[in-house]
Write an enzyme that holds these catalytic residues in place. Structure first.
Site, short mmCIF file in Angstrom:
data_model
loop_
_atom_site.label_atom_id
_atom_site.label_comp_id
_atom_site.label_asym_id
_atom_site.label_seq_id
_atom_site.Cartn_x
_atom_site.Cartn_y
_atom_site.Cartn_z
N ASN A 1 -6.10 -5.54 -5.73
CA ASN A 1 -7.22 -4.83 -5.11
C ASN A 1 -7.18 -3.31 -5.32
O ASN A 1 -8.22 -2.65 -5.30
CB ASN A 1 -7.24 -5.15 -3.61
CG ASN A 1 -8.16 -4.24 -2.83
OD1 ASN A 1 -9.38 -4.35 -2.92
ND2 ASN A 1 -7.58 -3.32 -2.07
N ASP B 1 0.86 -1.20 0.00
CA ASP B 1 0.00 0.00 0.00
C ASP B 1 0.89 1.24 0.00
O ASP B 1 2.03 1.20 0.46
CB ASP B 1 -0.92 0.03 1.22
CG ASP B 1 -2.19 0.84 0.98
OD1 ASP B 1 -3.28 0.24 0.87
OD2 ASP B 1 -2.08 2.08 0.86
N LYS C 1 -13.03 -0.84 -14.90
CA LYS C 1 -13.51 -2.09 -14.29
C LYS C 1 -13.98 -3.08 -15.34
O LYS C 1 -13.89 -4.30 -15.13
CB LYS C 1 -14.59 -1.78 -13.25
CG LYS C 1 -14.06 -0.99 -12.05
CD LYS C 1 -12.83 -1.67 -11.41
CE LYS C 1 -12.39 -1.05 -10.11
NZ LYS C 1 -11.20 -1.69 -9.53
N TYR D 1 -14.04 5.26 -14.53
CA TYR D 1 -13.99 4.13 -13.59
C TYR D 1 -14.63 2.88 -14.22
O TYR D 1 -14.07 1.78 -14.15
CB TYR D 1 -14.70 4.52 -12.31
CG TYR D 1 -14.66 3.49 -11.21
CD1 TYR D 1 -13.47 3.15 -10.58
CD2 TYR D 1 -15.84 2.87 -10.77
CE1 TYR D 1 -13.44 2.21 -9.55
CE2 TYR D 1 -15.82 1.94 -9.75
CZ TYR D 1 -14.62 1.61 -9.14
OH TYR D 1 -14.60 0.68 -8.12
N ASP E 1 4.05 3.07 -4.23
CA ASP E 1 3.04 3.25 -5.28
C ASP E 1 3.04 2.03 -6.22
O ASP E 1 4.00 1.80 -6.95
CB ASP E 1 3.38 4.54 -6.06
CG ASP E 1 2.35 4.85 -7.13
OD1 ASP E 1 1.52 3.98 -7.46
OD2 ASP E 1 2.39 5.98 -7.65
N ILE E 2 1.94 1.30 -6.21
CA ILE E 2 1.85 0.05 -6.95
C ILE E 2 1.82 0.27 -8.48
O ILE E 2 2.02 -0.67 -9.25
CB ILE E 2 0.59 -0.73 -6.49
CG1 ILE E 2 0.71 -2.23 -6.76
CG2 ILE E 2 -0.68 -0.22 -7.14
CD1 ILE E 2 1.75 -2.89 -5.95
N1 LIG Z 1 -15.96 0.23 -1.86
C1 LIG Z 1 -16.77 -0.04 -2.86
O1 LIG Z 1 -17.97 0.23 -2.79
C2 LIG Z 1 -16.25 -0.72 -4.10
C3 LIG Z 1 -17.19 -1.14 -5.05
C4 LIG Z 1 -16.74 -1.77 -6.20
C5 LIG Z 1 -15.39 -1.99 -6.40
N2 LIG Z 1 -14.50 -1.55 -5.48
C6 LIG Z 1 -13.08 -1.79 -5.77
O2 LIG Z 1 -12.48 -2.51 -4.70
C7 LIG Z 1 -11.14 -2.09 -4.53
C8 LIG Z 1 -10.93 -1.55 -3.13
O3 LIG Z 1 -11.85 -0.50 -2.89
P1 LIG Z 1 -11.93 0.27 -1.49
O4 LIG Z 1 -13.27 0.90 -1.44
O5 LIG Z 1 -11.50 -0.62 -0.39
O6 LIG Z 1 -10.84 1.41 -1.76
P2 LIG Z 1 -10.05 2.31 -0.69
O7 LIG Z 1 -9.78 3.60 -1.36
O8 LIG Z 1 -10.75 2.30 0.64
O9 LIG Z 1 -8.69 1.51 -0.49
C9 LIG Z 1 -7.75 1.46 -1.50
C10 LIG Z 1 -6.39 1.21 -0.88
O10 LIG Z 1 -5.44 1.29 -1.94
C11 LIG Z 1 -4.38 2.15 -1.53
N3 LIG Z 1 -3.81 2.79 -2.71
C12 LIG Z 1 -4.35 3.78 -3.45
N4 LIG Z 1 -3.53 4.11 -4.46
C13 LIG Z 1 -2.43 3.32 -4.35
C14 LIG Z 1 -1.25 3.18 -5.09
N5 LIG Z 1 -1.00 3.94 -6.17
N6 LIG Z 1 -0.32 2.27 -4.69
C15 LIG Z 1 -0.54 1.49 -3.60
N7 LIG Z 1 -1.67 1.58 -2.86
C16 LIG Z 1 -2.60 2.47 -3.22
C17 LIG Z 1 -5.00 3.15 -0.57
O11 LIG Z 1 -4.03 3.73 0.28
C18 LIG Z 1 -6.01 2.27 0.16
O12 LIG Z 1 -5.45 1.65 1.30
C19 LIG Z 1 -10.87 -1.05 -5.63
O13 LIG Z 1 -10.33 -1.67 -6.75
C20 LIG Z 1 -12.27 -0.53 -5.91
O14 LIG Z 1 -12.35 0.02 -7.20
C21 LIG Z 1 -14.89 -0.93 -4.34
#
Ligand SMILES: NC(=O)c1ccc[n+]([C@@H]2O[C@H](COP(=O)([O-])OP(=O)(O)OC[C@H]3O[C@@H](n4cnc5c(N)ncnc54)[C@H](O)[C@@H]3O)[C@@H](O)[C@H]2O)c1
Length: 254
Positions: A90, A37, A164, A160, A63-64
Protein backbone atom coordinates in the site's frame (compact mmCIF):
# COMPACT_ATOMS: atom_id res chain seq x y z
CA UNK A 1 -16.74 -16.59 10.12
CA UNK A 2 -15.05 -13.63 8.48
CA UNK A 3 -14.15 -13.61 4.79
CA UNK A 4 -10.43 -13.90 5.60
CA UNK A 5 -10.84 -15.75 8.89
CA UNK A 6 -7.53 -16.76 10.55
CA UNK A 7 -5.49 -15.72 7.52
CA UNK A 8 -2.32 -13.72 8.05
CA UNK A 9 -2.19 -10.38 6.24
CA UNK A 10 0.77 -8.01 5.90
CA UNK A 11 -0.21 -4.40 5.16
CA UNK A 12 2.39 -1.71 4.40
CA UNK A 13 1.74 1.94 5.19
CA UNK A 14 -0.88 1.06 7.81
CA UNK A 15 -0.45 4.08 10.13
CA UNK A 16 -3.05 6.18 8.37
CA UNK A 17 -5.08 6.70 5.23
CA UNK A 18 -5.99 3.74 3.05
CA UNK A 19 -3.51 1.40 4.76
CA UNK A 20 -5.18 2.00 8.13
CA UNK A 21 -8.65 1.33 6.65
CA UNK A 22 -7.41 -1.80 4.87
CA UNK A 23 -5.79 -3.14 8.05
CA UNK A 24 -8.96 -2.56 10.07
CA UNK A 25 -11.20 -4.07 7.35
CA UNK A 26 -9.08 -7.23 7.01
CA UNK A 27 -8.91 -7.61 10.81
CA UNK A 28 -12.68 -7.10 11.10
CA UNK A 29 -13.12 -10.03 8.73
CA UNK A 30 -10.89 -12.31 10.79
CA UNK A 31 -7.33 -11.76 9.54
CA UNK A 32 -4.35 -11.51 11.87
CA UNK A 33 -2.58 -8.39 10.66
CA UNK A 34 1.13 -7.61 10.48
CA UNK A 35 1.49 -3.89 9.94
CA UNK A 36 4.42 -1.82 8.66
CA UNK A 37 4.93 1.94 8.57
CA UNK A 38 7.63 4.56 9.06
CA UNK A 39 5.32 6.44 11.46
CA UNK A 40 5.65 4.62 14.80
CA UNK A 41 2.95 6.42 16.83
CA UNK A 42 0.46 6.22 13.94
CA UNK A 43 1.15 2.52 13.51
CA UNK A 44 0.69 1.88 17.24
CA UNK A 45 -2.68 3.67 17.07
CA UNK A 46 -3.83 1.42 14.19
CA UNK A 47 -2.72 -1.69 16.10
CA UNK A 48 -4.61 -0.50 19.19
CA UNK A 49 -7.75 0.04 17.09
CA UNK A 50 -7.43 -3.50 15.67
CA UNK A 51 -7.03 -5.00 19.17
CA UNK A 52 -9.89 -2.94 20.62
CA UNK A 53 -12.10 -4.38 17.88
CA UNK A 54 -11.09 -7.89 19.01
CA UNK A 55 -8.37 -8.56 16.42
CA UNK A 56 -4.67 -9.42 16.53
CA UNK A 57 -1.93 -7.09 15.28
CA UNK A 58 1.86 -7.06 15.14
CA UNK A 59 3.78 -3.92 14.12
CA UNK A 60 7.13 -3.26 12.47
CA UNK A 61 8.33 0.36 12.31
CA UNK A 62 10.71 1.55 9.61
CA UNK A 63 11.32 2.56 6.00
CA UNK A 64 9.80 -0.02 3.65
CA UNK A 65 12.13 1.02 0.83
CA UNK A 66 15.02 -0.47 2.85
CA UNK A 67 15.79 -4.08 1.98
CA UNK A 68 16.36 -5.18 5.59
CA UNK A 69 13.18 -3.61 6.91
CA UNK A 70 11.03 -5.15 4.16
CA UNK A 71 12.50 -8.59 4.95
CA UNK A 72 11.94 -7.99 8.66
CA UNK A 73 8.28 -7.15 8.09
CA UNK A 74 7.64 -10.40 6.22
CA UNK A 75 9.73 -12.45 8.68
CA UNK A 76 7.74 -11.00 11.53
CA UNK A 77 4.58 -12.58 10.02
CA UNK A 78 6.36 -15.94 9.89
CA UNK A 79 7.78 -15.63 13.42
CA UNK A 80 4.43 -14.73 14.98
CA UNK A 81 2.02 -16.76 12.89
CA UNK A 82 4.07 -19.21 10.81
CA UNK A 83 2.54 -18.17 7.49
CA UNK A 84 1.57 -15.32 5.22
CA UNK A 85 -1.62 -15.50 3.17
CA UNK A 86 -2.15 -11.89 2.08
CA UNK A 87 0.25 -9.08 1.22
CA UNK A 88 -1.06 -5.57 0.61
CA UNK A 89 1.57 -3.31 -0.94
CA UNK A 90 0.00 0.00 0.00
CA UNK A 91 2.87 2.46 0.62
CA UNK A 92 2.99 5.19 -2.02
CA UNK A 93 2.88 8.90 -2.55
CA UNK A 94 4.30 11.67 -4.68
CA UNK A 95 6.26 14.86 -4.97
CA UNK A 96 4.46 16.52 -7.86
CA UNK A 97 5.97 19.10 -10.22
CA UNK A 98 5.45 20.22 -13.77
CA UNK A 99 7.99 18.37 -15.88
CA UNK A 100 10.07 21.47 -16.65
CA UNK A 101 10.43 22.13 -12.93
CA UNK A 102 10.85 18.60 -11.61
CA UNK A 103 14.12 17.95 -9.83
CA UNK A 104 15.95 14.65 -10.20
CA UNK A 105 15.62 14.24 -6.41
CA UNK A 106 11.82 14.50 -6.54
CA UNK A 107 11.62 12.13 -9.52
CA UNK A 108 13.82 9.54 -7.77
CA UNK A 109 11.99 9.94 -4.45
CA UNK A 110 8.61 9.20 -6.08
CA UNK A 111 9.86 6.24 -8.10
CA UNK A 112 11.54 4.72 -5.06
CA UNK A 113 8.61 5.25 -2.69
CA UNK A 114 6.02 3.64 -4.97
CA UNK A 115 8.01 0.82 -6.54
CA UNK A 116 10.88 -0.31 -4.34
CA UNK A 117 8.92 -1.37 -1.24
CA UNK A 118 6.38 -3.17 -3.43
CA UNK A 119 9.18 -5.14 -5.06
CA UNK A 120 11.02 -5.85 -1.79
CA UNK A 121 7.97 -7.03 0.19
CA UNK A 122 6.71 -9.17 -2.68
CA UNK A 123 10.10 -10.79 -3.19
CA UNK A 124 10.33 -11.60 0.53
CA UNK A 125 6.76 -12.94 0.79
CA UNK A 126 6.57 -15.15 -2.31
CA UNK A 127 8.87 -17.98 -1.10
CA UNK A 128 6.60 -18.45 1.95
CA UNK A 129 3.48 -18.40 -0.21
CA UNK A 130 5.01 -20.84 -2.70
CA UNK A 131 5.70 -23.35 0.08
CA UNK A 132 1.97 -23.48 0.89
CA UNK A 133 0.77 -23.05 -2.73
CA UNK A 134 -1.43 -20.22 -1.56
CA UNK A 135 -1.34 -16.44 -1.52
CA UNK A 136 -3.03 -13.20 -2.49
CA UNK A 137 -1.00 -10.10 -3.28
CA UNK A 138 -2.77 -6.77 -3.74
CA UNK A 139 -0.88 -3.68 -4.88
CA UNK A 140 -2.19 -0.14 -4.71
CA UNK A 141 -2.06 1.39 -8.17
CA UNK A 142 -4.13 4.49 -8.97
CA UNK A 143 -6.38 6.14 -11.53
CA UNK A 144 -3.16 8.03 -12.26
CA UNK A 145 -1.83 4.95 -14.09
CA UNK A 146 -3.64 6.45 -17.10
CA UNK A 147 -3.10 10.10 -16.13
CA UNK A 148 -5.32 12.15 -13.84
CA UNK A 149 -6.65 15.47 -15.19
CA UNK A 150 -6.71 17.42 -11.93
CA UNK A 151 -3.15 16.42 -11.11
CA UNK A 152 -1.74 16.69 -14.62
CA UNK A 153 -3.21 20.13 -15.44
CA UNK A 154 -2.57 21.79 -12.12
CA UNK A 155 0.19 19.97 -10.22
CA UNK A 156 2.30 17.82 -12.55
CA UNK A 157 1.88 14.17 -11.66
CA UNK A 158 3.99 12.47 -14.33
CA UNK A 159 6.38 10.78 -11.88
CA UNK A 160 3.47 9.42 -9.85
CA UNK A 161 1.57 8.26 -12.95
CA UNK A 162 4.73 6.52 -14.16
CA UNK A 163 4.92 4.62 -10.87
CA UNK A 164 1.29 3.62 -10.79
CA UNK A 165 1.44 2.34 -14.38
CA UNK A 166 4.59 0.52 -13.20
CA UNK A 167 2.72 -1.08 -10.31
CA UNK A 168 0.06 -2.25 -12.81
CA UNK A 169 2.77 -3.76 -15.05
CA UNK A 170 4.52 -5.40 -12.09
CA UNK A 171 1.23 -7.01 -11.08
CA UNK A 172 0.41 -8.21 -14.63
CA UNK A 173 3.73 -9.98 -15.00
CA UNK A 174 3.70 -11.50 -11.52
CA UNK A 175 0.16 -12.80 -11.96
CA UNK A 176 1.48 -14.93 -14.83
CA UNK A 177 4.71 -15.86 -13.06
CA UNK A 178 2.97 -16.99 -9.88
CA UNK A 179 -0.25 -18.56 -11.17
CA UNK A 180 1.23 -22.08 -11.13
CA UNK A 181 1.78 -21.67 -7.38
CA UNK A 182 -1.82 -20.58 -6.77
CA UNK A 183 -0.63 -17.11 -5.82
CA UNK A 184 -3.04 -14.47 -7.12
CA UNK A 185 -1.76 -10.96 -7.82
CA UNK A 186 -4.11 -8.02 -8.39
CA UNK A 187 -4.24 -4.24 -8.06
CA UNK A 188 -6.76 -1.85 -6.64
CA UNK A 189 -6.65 1.51 -8.40
CA UNK A 190 -8.29 4.22 -6.30
CA UNK A 191 -9.50 7.49 -7.77
CA UNK A 192 -9.68 10.63 -5.60
CA UNK A 193 -10.13 9.38 -2.04
CA UNK A 194 -10.88 11.51 0.97
CA UNK A 195 -7.92 10.51 3.15
CA UNK A 196 -6.23 12.70 5.75
CA UNK A 197 -3.37 13.34 3.31
CA UNK A 198 -5.21 13.79 0.02
CA UNK A 199 -8.70 14.88 1.10
CA UNK A 200 -8.06 18.56 1.83
CA UNK A 201 -6.23 19.27 -1.43
CA UNK A 202 -8.79 17.31 -3.47
CA UNK A 203 -11.63 19.32 -1.90
CA UNK A 204 -9.75 22.54 -2.60
CA UNK A 205 -9.43 21.56 -6.27
CA UNK A 206 -13.21 20.99 -6.34
CA UNK A 207 -13.69 24.61 -5.34
CA UNK A 208 -11.04 26.22 -7.51
CA UNK A 209 -10.49 24.47 -10.87
CA UNK A 210 -12.48 23.25 -13.87
CA UNK A 211 -11.00 19.77 -14.27
CA UNK A 212 -11.69 18.94 -10.64
CA UNK A 213 -12.18 15.48 -9.11
CA UNK A 214 -15.93 15.97 -8.61
CA UNK A 215 -16.49 17.24 -12.17
CA UNK A 216 -14.27 14.64 -13.87
CA UNK A 217 -15.63 11.68 -11.88
CA UNK A 218 -18.97 10.26 -13.08
CA UNK A 219 -20.22 9.57 -9.55
CA UNK A 220 -19.43 13.22 -8.78
CA UNK A 221 -17.83 12.88 -5.36
CA UNK A 222 -14.65 11.84 -3.57
CA UNK A 223 -14.39 8.19 -2.53
CA UNK A 224 -14.11 7.13 1.09
CA UNK A 225 -11.24 4.98 2.44
CA UNK A 226 -13.58 2.13 3.41
CA UNK A 227 -14.71 1.85 -0.24
CA UNK A 228 -11.11 1.07 -1.22
CA UNK A 229 -10.68 -1.30 1.75
CA UNK A 230 -13.78 -3.26 0.67
CA UNK A 231 -12.22 -3.87 -2.77
CA UNK A 232 -8.94 -5.02 -1.20
CA UNK A 233 -10.86 -7.40 1.08
CA UNK A 234 -12.67 -8.91 -1.92
CA UNK A 235 -9.42 -9.51 -3.85
CA UNK A 236 -7.74 -10.92 -0.72
CA UNK A 237 -10.58 -13.34 0.02
CA UNK A 238 -11.42 -16.69 -1.54
CA UNK A 239 -14.41 -14.97 -3.17
CA UNK A 240 -11.84 -13.82 -5.74
CA UNK A 241 -10.30 -17.29 -6.15
CA UNK A 242 -10.49 -17.10 -9.98
CA UNK A 243 -9.32 -13.48 -10.22
CA UNK A 244 -5.68 -12.72 -10.96
CA UNK A 245 -3.87 -10.17 -13.10
CA UNK A 246 -6.68 -7.65 -12.66
CA UNK A 247 -6.71 -3.97 -11.75
CA UNK A 248 -9.95 -3.11 -9.99
CA UNK A 249 -10.72 0.61 -10.29
CA UNK A 250 -12.39 2.15 -7.25
CA UNK A 251 -12.57 5.55 -8.82
CA UNK A 252 -16.14 6.75 -9.08
CA UNK A 253 -16.32 5.74 -12.72
CA UNK A 254 -13.14 7.02 -14.22
N1 LIG B 1 -5.67 8.87 -1.32
C1 LIG B 1 -5.89 8.82 -2.61
O1 LIG B 1 -6.67 9.60 -3.15
C2 LIG B 1 -5.19 7.78 -3.46
C3 LIG B 1 -5.59 7.66 -4.80
C4 LIG B 1 -4.98 6.71 -5.60
C5 LIG B 1 -4.00 5.89 -5.08
N2 LIG B 1 -3.61 6.03 -3.79
C6 LIG B 1 -2.54 5.14 -3.32
O2 LIG B 1 -2.97 4.43 -2.18
C7 LIG B 1 -1.88 4.24 -1.28
C8 LIG B 1 -2.19 4.86 0.07
O3 LIG B 1 -2.49 6.23 -0.12
P1 LIG B 1 -2.90 7.19 1.10
O4 LIG B 1 -3.61 8.34 0.51
O5 LIG B 1 -3.55 6.40 2.17
O6 LIG B 1 -1.44 7.67 1.56
P2 LIG B 1 -0.99 8.29 2.96
O7 LIG B 1 0.15 9.19 2.67
O8 LIG B 1 -2.17 8.82 3.72
O9 LIG B 1 -0.46 7.02 3.77
C9 LIG B 1 0.71 6.39 3.40
C10 LIG B 1 1.27 5.68 4.61
O10 LIG B 1 2.53 5.14 4.22
C11 LIG B 1 3.50 5.51 5.19
N3 LIG B 1 4.81 5.62 4.56
C12 LIG B 1 5.24 6.60 3.74
N4 LIG B 1 6.51 6.35 3.35
C13 LIG B 1 6.88 5.20 3.94
C14 LIG B 1 8.06 4.42 3.91
N5 LIG B 1 9.13 4.79 3.21
N6 LIG B 1 8.11 3.28 4.65
C15 LIG B 1 7.04 2.87 5.39
N7 LIG B 1 5.88 3.58 5.43
C16 LIG B 1 5.80 4.72 4.72
C17 LIG B 1 3.03 6.82 5.78
O11 LIG B 1 3.58 7.06 7.07
C18 LIG B 1 1.52 6.62 5.79
O12 LIG B 1 1.07 6.02 6.99
C19 LIG B 1 -0.66 4.85 -1.98
O13 LIG B 1 0.02 3.87 -2.71
C20 LIG B 1 -1.29 5.88 -2.89
O14 LIG B 1 -0.45 6.17 -3.97
C21 LIG B 1 -4.18 6.95 -2.97
Amino acid sequence: MGRVQDQVAVVTGAAKGLGESIALRLAEDGAKVVLGDIDGPGLAATATAVREAGGEAVTVVGDITEEELAAQLIESAIEHYGQIDILVNNVGGSRNSKIWQMSVEDWDYTIKLNLRGTFLCTRAAVPHMRKRSRGAIICLSSGAREGTPWTAYYQGGSAYSTCKAGVHGFMRDLALELAEFNIRVNCVAPGPIDTERAGASLRKLNETVDFSPDRMTPLGRLGQPHEVANAVLFLASDEASYVTGHTLAVAGGR
